[in-house]
Write an enzyme that holds these catalytic residues in place. Structure first.
Site, PDB file in Angstrom:
ATOM      1  CE1 TYR A  72      -4.181   1.823   0.562  1.00 12.91           C
ATOM      2  CE2 TYR A  72      -2.626   3.396   1.483  1.00 12.91           C
ATOM      3  CZ  TYR A  72      -3.885   3.107   0.973  1.00 12.91           C
ATOM      4  OH  TYR A  72      -4.821   4.091   0.883  1.00 12.91           O
ATOM      5  CG  PHE A 124      -7.574  16.887 -25.730  1.00 12.64           C
ATOM      6  CD1 PHE A 124      -7.840  17.187 -27.052  1.00 12.64           C
ATOM      7  CD2 PHE A 124      -8.005  15.670 -25.236  1.00 12.64           C
ATOM      8  CE1 PHE A 124      -8.525  16.286 -27.868  1.00 12.64           C
ATOM      9  CE2 PHE A 124      -8.684  14.750 -26.040  1.00 12.64           C
ATOM     10  CZ  PHE A 124      -8.941  15.072 -27.358  1.00 12.64           C
ATOM     11  CG  ASP A 215      -1.684  18.076 -21.597  1.00 11.62           C
ATOM     12  OD1 ASP A 215      -1.075  16.985 -21.672  1.00 11.62           O
ATOM     13  OD2 ASP A 215      -2.916  18.160 -21.753  1.00 11.62           O
ATOM     14  CE  LYS A 258      -3.765  10.571 -24.467  1.00 11.68           C
ATOM     15  NZ  LYS A 258      -4.623  10.658 -23.287  1.00 11.68           N
ATOM     16  CG  HIS A 450     -16.901  13.945 -27.027  1.00  6.18           C
ATOM     17  ND1 HIS A 450     -16.672  14.922 -26.104  1.00  6.18           N
ATOM     18  CD2 HIS A 450     -15.854  13.090 -26.943  1.00  6.18           C
ATOM     19  CE1 HIS A 450     -15.537  14.680 -25.491  1.00  6.18           C
ATOM     20  NE2 HIS A 450     -15.019  13.573 -25.964  1.00  6.18           N
TER      21      HIS A 450
HETATM   22  C1  P61 Z   1      -7.228  11.150 -26.782  1.00  8.56           C
HETATM   23  F1  P61 Z   1     -12.308  11.308 -27.004  1.00  8.56           F
HETATM   24  N1  P61 Z   1      -6.531  12.202 -24.787  1.00  8.56           N
HETATM   25  O1  P61 Z   1      -6.547  12.003 -27.387  1.00  8.56           O
HETATM   26  P1  P61 Z   1      -6.535  10.824 -19.977  1.00  8.56           P
HETATM   27  N2  P61 Z   1      -4.189  15.867 -22.383  1.00  8.56           N
HETATM   28  C2  P61 Z   1      -4.127  15.506 -23.670  1.00  8.56           C
HETATM   29  C3  P61 Z   1      -4.847  14.404 -24.087  1.00  8.56           C
HETATM   30  O2  P61 Z   1      -4.781  14.057 -25.376  1.00  8.56           O
HETATM   31  C4  P61 Z   1      -5.618  13.644 -23.159  1.00  8.56           C
HETATM   32  C5  P61 Z   1      -5.609  14.066 -21.804  1.00  8.56           C
HETATM   33  C6  P61 Z   1      -4.902  15.170 -21.454  1.00  8.56           C
HETATM   34  C7  P61 Z   1      -7.256  11.238 -25.326  1.00  8.56           C
HETATM   35  C8  P61 Z   1      -8.222  10.367 -24.584  1.00  8.56           C
HETATM   36  C9  P61 Z   1      -9.536  11.013 -24.728  1.00  8.56           C
HETATM   37  O3  P61 Z   1     -12.936  13.219 -25.271  1.00  8.56           O
HETATM   38  C10 P61 Z   1     -11.823  12.485 -25.088  1.00  8.56           C
HETATM   39  O4  P61 Z   1      -5.462   9.885 -19.596  1.00  8.56           O
HETATM   40  C11 P61 Z   1      -3.324  16.305 -24.615  1.00  8.56           C
HETATM   41  O5  P61 Z   1      -7.384  10.355 -21.114  1.00  8.56           O
HETATM   42  O6  P61 Z   1      -7.369  11.244 -18.809  1.00  8.56           O
HETATM   43  C12 P61 Z   1      -6.374  12.531 -23.530  1.00  8.56           C
HETATM   44  O7  P61 Z   1      -5.739  12.121 -20.475  1.00  8.56           O
HETATM   45  C13 P61 Z   1      -6.375  13.313 -20.761  1.00  8.56           C
HETATM   46  C14 P61 Z   1     -10.364  10.775 -25.822  1.00  8.56           C
HETATM   47  C15 P61 Z   1      -9.867  12.005 -23.858  1.00  8.56           C
HETATM   48  C16 P61 Z   1     -11.496  11.506 -25.986  1.00  8.56           C
HETATM   49  C17 P61 Z   1     -11.029  12.720 -24.004  1.00  8.56           C
HETATM   50  O8  P61 Z   1      -7.826  10.243 -27.356  1.00  8.56           O
END
Ligand code: P61
Length: 458
Positions: A72, A124, A215, A258, A450
């Site tokens: 933990y 984003f 970010d 990512k 969405h």
């Molecule tokens: C993506 F349809 N992205 O691109 P989390 N910052 C940035 C991102 O690209 C991002 C996050 C923070 C996604 C997933 C996704 O409406 C949507 O780990 C530059 O997903 O929480 C995430 O990171 C957030 C797809 C997010 C979506 C929101 O596909």
């Protein structure tokens, strides 16, 4: 036409995929309310909804999973992650979080007060929504070239420094708890930000004593673009470029799903000790104890390994070339997309493909539905479904400047033949584009609509 590079890996484990017959696709679309987020993954052939958490982990990552320490508090896994985070990013403090938006939520909870503003090149949607959820207002100040899909500017994710300065003058630095920049700019084509621009952003924020957060979801792809395109960086390693990038900032949020090539995980890093104390308290409330932050020990270990694989230059060179190949094949099929190719995805210019569908009838969504109908391929709309919001002052609907359909490429997952199938499917859609109709909402929530919205064809 860019050549498709041989993958710097070979396949040891496979996951079967099935092509649903065309006659079954219509019923599946209808059942999902024409929202591809509501479809079953088993009904998708090529899934380009996102590159987030959908990559293939390596043998070293799976081996690391077995080493996961599930204590933990104070797990060995945490210390292995800490060593990687300190080595690559160089911030004084960090906490793990279960994904990017959890890090954004904690940062916003600690810093954003109602009526405050948070500028960025482009937030984003999760960052945008987390700032709004605390009563703040996200502000996008990317350069104008970002809104011209054909413009081949090499750093189209750059922030407009003159706009940033003017915004701070007008608003007052006291109303800006922190400033951000997204690398690469996911809402605007996966386009990189140059080191020169990052330095200028840091200088403007710091001259007003505004903390600067990056970010960093796709920082490694951004660093590789800097290496390829910015003078003075060709002989630097991606790790050196990353260290330089993060040395300009006071902290970062990161979705590790990512560029750390894990299925789940996130990071929140910072240099300020008081903020770190507050972050830890908030983390304990919402995510978990600061040495696991909502993740299992095995997830921390997979991330520690994945952070290094994400900056491997043989991998990054293949990764960006795969994206450039898909962009070129799609353009060759007569479908315009944001130029130049971004890092992780192709952003089709849905408005150019469907000029007869107005923004209020969601051309990006219409193209997304059509791609499923034609080829059982899933993409994500990045247009009015995702980003049209009523103006908080006037209530009038503000539409985004671009109506895009994003095809995001999961890391180390699909081959050249898969990419060719996507391009060939789009060519068939292009031939009958004039007969495609728009959509209307039958249900839409207030924030991040969405994900759960439902539609009806017009
Ligand atoms: C993506 F349809 N992205 O691109 P989390 N910052 C940035 C991102 O690209 C991002 C996050 C923070 C996604 C997933 C996704 O409406 C949507 O780990 C530059 O997903 O929480 C995430 O990171 C957030 C797809 C997010 C979506 C929101 O596909």
């Amino acid at each position: 036409m860019p050549t498709y590079p041989p993958e710097p890996f070979r396949i040891k484990v496979i996951e079967p995929i099935r092509l649903v017959p065309p006659e079954e696709r219509e019923a599946k679309l209808k059942e999902a309310g024409y929202n591809l987020f509501s479809m079953k993954a088993e009904d998708i052939f090529i899934d380009l909804l996102t590159d987030s958490g959908t990559g293939a982990m390596s043998q070293e990552q799976w081996a690391a999973v077995m080493r996961g320490d599930e204590s933990y508090a104070g797990a060995r896994s945490f210390y292995r992650l800490k060593a990687a985070v300190e080595d690559i990013f160089g911030f004084k403090y960090f906490v793990p979080a279960h994904q990017g938006r959890a890090a954004e939520n904690i940062l916003s909870a600690c810093l954003v007060k109602p009526g405050q503003y948070v500028p960025s090149n482009m937030h984003f949607d999760t960052t945008d929504a987390n700032i709004r959820a605390r009563g703040g207002r996200p502000i996008n100040l990317v350069i104008d070239e970002a809104f011209d899909p054909a413009n081949p500017h090499p750093f189209k994710g750059n922030m407009d420094i003159a706009k940033l300065k003017a915004f701070i003058e007008k608003t007052g630095a006291e109303k800006i708890p922190f400033g951000m920049v997204t690398v690469t700019n996911n809402a605007g084509g996966g386009q990189p930000v140059s080191m020169e621009n990052l330095k200028a952003i840091a200088e403007v924020y710091h001259s007003h004593k505004i903390p600067f957060f990056i970010d960093a979801a796709r920082y490694a792809e951004n660093c590789y673009f800097i290496k390829q395109r910015e003078s003075g960086y060709a002989s630097k390693s991606v790790k050196e470029i990353a260290r330089e990038m993060f040395s300009l900032a006071d902290g970062m949020t990161m979705s590790a799903k990512k560029d750390a090539i894990v299925n789940i995980g996130g990071l929140l890093c910072m240099n300020d000790e008081t903020l770190f104390q507050n972050v830890k308290n908030e983390l304990i409330l919402r995510e978990g104890f600061p040495t696991y932050g909502g993740l299992a020990g095995r997830d921390l270990d997979a991330m520690a390994v994945g952070l290094y694989e994400g900056i491997d230059e043989a991998y990054l060179s293949y990764r960006l070339a795969q994206t450039a190949y898909l962009v070129a094949r799609i353009n060759e099929a007569g479908i315009p997309s944001i130029q130049p190719a971004g890092g992780h995805a192709v952003y089709l210019d849905a408005q150019a493909v469907l000029p007869h569908i107005p923004q209020s009838e969601f051309p990006g969504q219409a193209l997304a539905v059509e791609l499923y109908r034609e080829g059982a391929i899933r993409g994500v709309e990045i247009g009015s479904v995702m980003f049209a919001y009523p103006d908080p002052d006037t209530g009038k609907m503000i539409y985004p400047k671009l109506e895009l359909l994003r095809l995001a490429i999961p890391r180390r997952t699909y081959t050249q033949t898969h990419m060719d199938y996507v391009a060939d499917t789009l060519a068939k859609i292009k031939a009958r584009a004039a007969s495609i109709r728009g959509y209307k909402f039958t249900y839409a929530p207030e924030l991040l609509r969405h994900f759960t919205a439902r539609f009806e064809p017009l």
